[in-house]
Design a protein around this motif. Sequence first.
Motif, PDB file in Angstrom:
ATOM      1  N   TRP A  91       0.811  -1.214   0.000  1.00  0.00           N
ATOM      2  CA  TRP A  91       0.000   0.000   0.000  1.00  0.00           C
ATOM      3  C   TRP A  91       0.848   1.271   0.000  1.00  0.00           C
ATOM      4  N   SER A  92       1.784   1.410   0.958  1.00  0.00           N
ATOM      5  CA  SER A  92       2.502   2.675   1.089  1.00  0.00           C
ATOM      6  C   SER A  92       3.650   2.808   0.104  1.00  0.00           C
ATOM      7  N   GLU A  93       4.238   1.689  -0.351  1.00  0.00           N
ATOM      8  CA  GLU A  93       5.329   1.750  -1.319  1.00  0.00           C
ATOM      9  C   GLU A  93       4.937   1.134  -2.660  1.00  0.00           C
ATOM     10  N   ALA A  94       4.137   0.088  -2.623  1.00  0.00           N
ATOM     11  CA  ALA A  94       3.651  -0.546  -3.852  1.00  0.00           C
ATOM     12  C   ALA A  94       2.235  -1.041  -3.600  1.00  0.00           C
ATOM     13  N   ALA A  95       1.360  -0.840  -4.576  1.00  0.00           N
ATOM     14  CA  ALA A  95      -0.045  -1.232  -4.428  1.00  0.00           C
ATOM     15  C   ALA A  95      -0.519  -1.925  -5.692  1.00  0.00           C
ATOM     16  N   ALA A 118      -7.609   1.748   4.175  1.00  0.00           N
ATOM     17  CA  ALA A 118      -6.181   1.715   3.833  1.00  0.00           C
ATOM     18  C   ALA A 118      -5.419   2.812   4.560  1.00  0.00           C
ATOM     19  N   LEU A 119      -6.050   3.973   4.692  1.00  0.00           N
ATOM     20  CA  LEU A 119      -5.408   5.086   5.392  1.00  0.00           C
ATOM     21  C   LEU A 119      -5.324   4.826   6.895  1.00  0.00           C
ATOM     22  N   GLU A 120      -6.309   4.133   7.448  1.00  0.00           N
ATOM     23  CA  GLU A 120      -6.302   3.807   8.873  1.00  0.00           C
ATOM     24  C   GLU A 120      -5.214   2.789   9.208  1.00  0.00           C
ATOM     25  N   LEU A 121      -5.024   1.815   8.305  1.00  0.00           N
ATOM     26  CA  LEU A 121      -4.050   0.754   8.560  1.00  0.00           C
ATOM     27  C   LEU A 121      -2.620   1.219   8.332  1.00  0.00           C
ATOM     28  N   ALA A 173      -4.253   5.470  -2.420  1.00  0.00           N
ATOM     29  CA  ALA A 173      -4.584   6.102  -1.140  1.00  0.00           C
ATOM     30  C   ALA A 173      -3.355   6.487  -0.323  1.00  0.00           C
ATOM     31  N   CYS A 174      -2.383   5.598  -0.241  1.00  0.00           N
ATOM     32  CA  CYS A 174      -1.224   5.824   0.635  1.00  0.00           C
ATOM     33  C   CYS A 174      -0.002   6.342  -0.114  1.00  0.00           C
TER      34      CYS A 174
END
Length: 269
Positions: A91-95, A118-121, A173-174
């Motif tokens: 999510w934060s580096e690759a999605a 996704a933003l919460e996790l 999102a991230c």
Amino acid sequence: MPELILEDVSITYASRIDTSRGDVQAVRGVSLTLPEGGTLGIAGESGSGKSTLAMSILRLLPKSARVEGQVLLDGEDVLGLSWGRLRALRWSEAAVVFQGAMHSLNPVRRIGAQIEEALELHVKDDYRTEKARKARVHRLLRDVDLPQAKASSFPHELSGGQRQRAMIAMALACDPEMIIADEPTTALDVVVQAQVLELLSGLVRERGLSLIFISHDLSVLRTACERIAVMRDGVVLEEGPSEQVATAPRHPYTAALAAAFPRIGDPAS
């Protein structure tokens, strides 16, 4: 921006139901490089191993899969990462944008809540409050040309193209640096397919993202990617600039793959 290096990657599935079949080798000794900010298309027929290879990048394969070789993302071997580091990378580096949005989205949760999850996790300082996360959701929907009101819709209330746009919003999102798109336009009609493809290509250009695009359609990859790798039976048969691979292929299989798609207005097609 991460560089991706696949070095001699082989992937084997253990047959747990019919043990008489033995293990199935889905990918065999594949080596590919995606530079920072680059775009790579992976083409091939169903069963060629292209999706298996792509899912190995974030270790999204089932437990029956055994991966050998190296998957280096920004110098880190993904295959050796701890669960905590892998969870942070996703999510934060690759999605991933998956093929079937209806099967990937939660049918009983609203679209906005699924993007916000996704933003919460993967909490970042900018999205620590609920107000900031909701504002981020609305901004993402705007970026993928969806009305903000769609945040309160369930997946079944959206069209196929709208669901795919929601999946792209979720992947972004991230603020990842790489997107893996696994046949995101295959289930769509040609008009909506073109719209989603244009949207995805535009986002990649504007944000400087690295992109891996999986498809059986060389014309789609030619539009979206700088380079194309063609796979069959788990092996890369040809790899090169998109224009060359699509219009002047060196391998007979690539030529046959390109010829398999009808040309509008061509009587022979």
